[in-house]
Write an enzyme that holds these catalytic residues in place. Structure first.
Site, PDB file in Angstrom:
ATOM      1  N   ASP A  80       0.863  -1.174   0.000  1.00 35.67           N
ATOM      2  CA  ASP A  80       0.000   0.000   0.000  1.00 35.67           C
ATOM      3  C   ASP A  80       0.906   1.232   0.000  1.00 35.67           C
ATOM      4  O   ASP A  80       2.130   1.146   0.125  1.00 35.67           O
ATOM      5  CB  ASP A  80      -0.963  -0.011   1.205  1.00 35.67           C
ATOM      6  CG  ASP A  80      -2.181   0.894   0.954  1.00 35.67           C
ATOM      7  OD1 ASP A  80      -2.150   1.695  -0.012  1.00 35.67           O
ATOM      8  OD2 ASP A  80      -3.156   0.825   1.715  1.00 35.67           O
TER       9      ASP A  80
HETATM   10  C1  NOJ Z   1      -3.978   3.967  -0.061  1.00 43.31           C
HETATM   11  C2  NOJ Z   1      -5.164   3.099   0.159  1.00 43.31           C
HETATM   12  O1  NOJ Z   1      -5.088   2.472   1.412  1.00 43.31           O
HETATM   13  C3  NOJ Z   1      -5.339   2.046  -0.913  1.00 43.31           C
HETATM   14  O2  NOJ Z   1      -6.540   1.385  -0.707  1.00 43.31           O
HETATM   15  C4  NOJ Z   1      -5.280   2.688  -2.266  1.00 43.31           C
HETATM   16  O3  NOJ Z   1      -5.494   1.740  -3.272  1.00 43.31           O
HETATM   17  C5  NOJ Z   1      -3.930   3.372  -2.432  1.00 43.31           C
HETATM   18  N1  NOJ Z   1      -3.791   4.396  -1.423  1.00 43.31           N
HETATM   19  C6  NOJ Z   1      -3.768   4.026  -3.799  1.00 43.31           C
HETATM   20  O4  NOJ Z   1      -4.598   5.102  -3.872  1.00 43.31           O
END
Ligand code: NOJ
Length: 772
Positions: free
Chosen positions: A302
């Site tokens: 993430d």
């Molecule tokens: C952080 C988020 O937790 C995740 O779900 C998301 O896909 C990514 N950012 C990219 O935006």
């Protein structure tokens, strides 16, 4: 030496993973027991191996790096691409720019490896569909499957080939804002919704879930592995402390289902799981995901979740963070750059073997191959020619919006409304083009949205008069980190006199109307990422508005736009009709109008138990029985311990009755199955949908089991007066669970209760026995 190793920990007293890890992992396999089918393809293997042999270290480190297009970088994006120092971009929306960068990658580099563009296609790309919790409320996997299929087509038509979804985190604490992105509290429903979304995104050939992803589809990324939904106190990003029993039986099954359905990628979570950051958790990412489940896709971190392990107090520094994540099995780093910046030295030092880096590169190149990017790196002209938000997309979004609505109360049949007379439409969400979309609508354009007011106007034309005003305004007290993504300025009335006049105007309009619809709830930025709340009350002065509206004595409809259960206990005693519309998306206003006026009949059901207030959390239905089962309603002395609405609950404009279930067998073996057959009658005057639900309870075994667990469901359509015999199939394998005593996943011989009905309080009961 005794070692108090627990499932997701690593024993640092021992230098390697303690033996019990392997034992645990081997026994802990299953969910169910087959390894996930392999998608090995000799042509792909040859292409990928050949590339890996030719790649320099710098190129390999580039391949495992994903840049956010908007984030500042010391080197220009063009130079990164030309020097093969980046494998993927996220957050790029401009098709021309994607195409230009892809041409650079494919034509002006040494190895011609295509890029893959990723985006948060969570509930639509430009055409926005109902938020995922709403799609789960449809209790019809065809709804999310179709929505994600349509979203995938739109995204692929601009060059995006990778969705960061579905989110399959089980959520039992509605303070957590990201409950909006998942399927709610139940692993069985969650698994069905997870698999449906994978099928929709990836559009793989039936029967070949791990096969090639066609050009008009996109790679799914099941997330956030694992346990993010149990964030402490519902506070986003907080650690999760989950027992092994809950992890295996509740939090992991939807991931397993998504992977079986073919998910080509997976995202590791941000937070600590039982004390170990999920993005550096070797047990989770390696022992469970790769060794046990044989996941063959790629793993992406993430956002900054590799680098942040040092802030967690886990890794010593960036280099250590990168080593831990790569060794654990995170193939690609999202947005932070510790892989690119530090791994060369760590490889030299021997902290990470080259074979591990090669495997990460291999997984990424295989994913690109599966997407067909080596053969067709650019968007096909016929796909690019399809307009966004076209009528087909709108029709699908509208149908999904109507199918996800849940009717919570309808005393005196206020709903459906008549298409004549004077209707007051009041509330801060009644004419919002942004809120109706919900929060993961980064490519959505509010200008495309149909608001509730517009939907009512479209439906009624000149046949009725609509008196609209805001009544009260609501705002998020602390701004959201995503606020700049949205374009609609929020209306503000700044003076108290202005606010009072607006409130009085709303009540006056209600008094001068035949019926009132109050569109209340939360703004889109009040739920989603970084949108947790300590309270579940209706924000701002909405409750006062509701109470004043009730005092007029007019027939009222509370129309909720939100993505978490709110404290509507007072409303449930005083407002005759309550319709949960969620954030239904671009066509939301039209879909809501369809339901309000009876052109569509609500048939959705709650994918969570609806608490009366925050003090009841967690109030999920699948809890274990206590020594005093009769006290279920009085475990607090100051209020009932029952939720306001049970899991699986929802009404219709018609009524249904159920007959006693009969079973095809009273006894089955642990590998057998049975069918539960029962009659369902539409006993009302209107055609409508019912969701038939089957729950079981294991009476004894190696561990206490929840007093009820969902094990089957189907949404059926019945004409007024029609009776149908419904059969739900129950394989014994679905009764399996991971036992905290045996550390095995197995089906245990026992006596089981079985109930069928229209929610988790179903009363029609029988029993059966499972023998060895
Ligand atoms: C952080 C988020 O937790 C995740 O779900 C998301 O896909 C990514 N950012 C990219 O935006």
């Amino acid at each position: 030496m005794s070692c108090s190793f627990r499932s997701s920990a690593r024993c640092f007293a021992c230098t390697t993973l303690v033996l019990s890890v392997a034992a645990f992992s081997t026994h802990a396999q299953s969910l169910p027991s087959q390894p996930i089918a392999s998608n090995s393809d000799p042509v792909a293997d040859k292409l990928v191996d050949d590339l890996i042999q030719r790649m320099t270290l710098d190129e390999k480190l580039g391949q495992i790096s994903q840049n956010a297009y908007k984030e500042p970088d010391t080197v220009s994006h063009d130079d990164r691409v030309k020097n093969e120092q980046v494998g993927s971009f996220l957050f790029l929306k401009d098709p021309k720019e994607m195409d230009r960068l892809q041409h650079l990658a494919v034509e002006q580099t040494r190895l011609h490896i295509p890029l893959v563009f990723g985006f948060d296609v969570i509930h639509g790309y430009r055409t926005i569909y109902p938020v995922p919790i709403a799609m789960a409320a449809s209790w019809d996997p065809a709804v999310p499957e179709k929505a994600q299929r349509m979203a995938a087509r739109e995204a692929a038509s601009v060059g995006i080939r990778w969705a960061f979804g579905p989110m399959v985190d089980i959520a039992r604490d509605p303070r957590w804002g990201r409950m909006m992105e998942g399927a709610g509290e139940d692993p069985f429903l969650g698994s069905a919704m997870a698999a449906a979304q994978i099928r929709g995104f990836q559009g793989a050939k039936p029967g070949d879930p791990q096969g090639m992803i066609p050009a008009d589809a996109i790679m799914a990324c099941v997330k956030h592995f694992a346990g993010y939904g149990a964030a402490l106190g519902g506070r986003d990003y907080s650690e999760s402390n989950i027992s092994d029993e809950q992890l295996w039986n509740v939090y992991l099954p939807p991931f397993r289902a998504a992977i079986e359905a073919g998910s080509a990628s997976l995202m590791s979570a941000y937070m600590d799981l039982n004390g170990v950051p999920a993005s550096g958790n070797h047990w989770l990412l390696h022992d469970v995901l790769r060794d046990d489940w044989h996941f063959q896709g790629m793993v992406v971190s993430d956002w900054h979740s590799i680098e942040s392990q040092t802030r967690h107090g886990f890794s010593k520094d960036d280099a250590d963070a990168a080593v831990r994540s790569l060794n654990a099995g995170v193939d690609m780093e999202m947005t932070s750059t510790v892989y690119r910046d530090t791994l060369a030295q760590s490889l030299k030092d021997g902290a990470v073997p080259m074979a591990t880096l090669d495997q990460a590169v291999r997984n990424i190149l295989h994913a690109k191959y599966r997407l067909g990017l080596f053969q067709h790196p650019y968007t096909a002209p016929e796909l690019a020619a399809v307009p966004l938000v076209n009528p087909e997309q709108r029709a699908a979004a509208r149908a999904a919006g109507a199918r996800t609505a849940v009717l919570l109360r309808n005393e005196g049949s206020v709903l459906p409304l008549k298409k004549t007379g004077t209707i007051a439409l009041i509330g801060p969400l009644a004419n919002s083009k942004t809120s109706i979309m919900g929060s993961w609508s980064l490519a959505g354009n509010p200008a495309d949205s149909v608001t509730v007011l517009e939907g009512l106007k479209n439906k009624l034309g000149a046949s009725a008069t609509i008196n609209y005003t805001v009544g009260v305004e609501i705002e998020r007290v602390q701004p959201s980190i995503f606020d700049d993504q949205f374009h609609e300025p929020k209306p503000t009335i700044t003076t108290q006199a202005g606010k009072d006049a607006e409130f009085a105007k709303a009540i006056d309009l209600i008094q001068h109307s035949d019926v009132a619809v109050l569109a209340l709830g939360e703004l889109e930025n009040m739920s989603g990422e970084a949108a947790s709340r300590a309270s579940l009350s209706l924000p701002g002065k909405q409750e006062e508005l509701l109470e004043a509206a009730v005092a007029t004595g007019k027939p009222l409809v509370l129309l909720l736009l939100n993505a978490r259960p709110l404290d509507i206990t007072w409303a449930n005693e005083h407002v005759p009709s309550i319709l949960e519309a969620w954030y239904p998306g671009t066509e939301g206003g039209n879909a809501i109008a369809d339901v309000l006026f009876g052109d569509a009949v609500p048939g959705g059901k709650l994918p969570f138990s609806w608490p009366r207030n925050v003090g009841q959390i967690p109030v999920n239905y699948a809890q274990n029985e206590t020594q005093d089962p009769d006290s279920v309603d009085r475990r607090y002395w100051d209020q009932t311990s029952k939720p306001l609405f049970p899991f699986g609950y929802g009404l219709s404009y018609t009524t249904f009755t159920f007959g006693q279930p009969t079973l095809s067998a009273a006894t089955i073996t642990t590998t057998g199955s049975l069918d539960a057959t029962f009659a369902v009658t539409n006993s009302g005057q209107t055609d409508g949908d019912e969701v038939v639900q089957l729950y079981t309870h294991q009476r004894y075994g190696s561990a206490s089991r929840p007093r009820r667990e969902l094990k089957g469901f189907e949404r059926i359509h019945l004409k007024a007066g029609e009776t149908r015999s419904v059969t739900l199939h129950l394989p014994a394998s679905s009764l399996g669970f991971w036992s905290p005593q045996t550390h095995h996943w197995s089906v245990e011989p026992s006596t089981f209760d079985l109930w069928v009905g229209d929610n988790s309080n179903a009363t029609l009961h029988t029993t059966f026995t499972v023998t060895p």
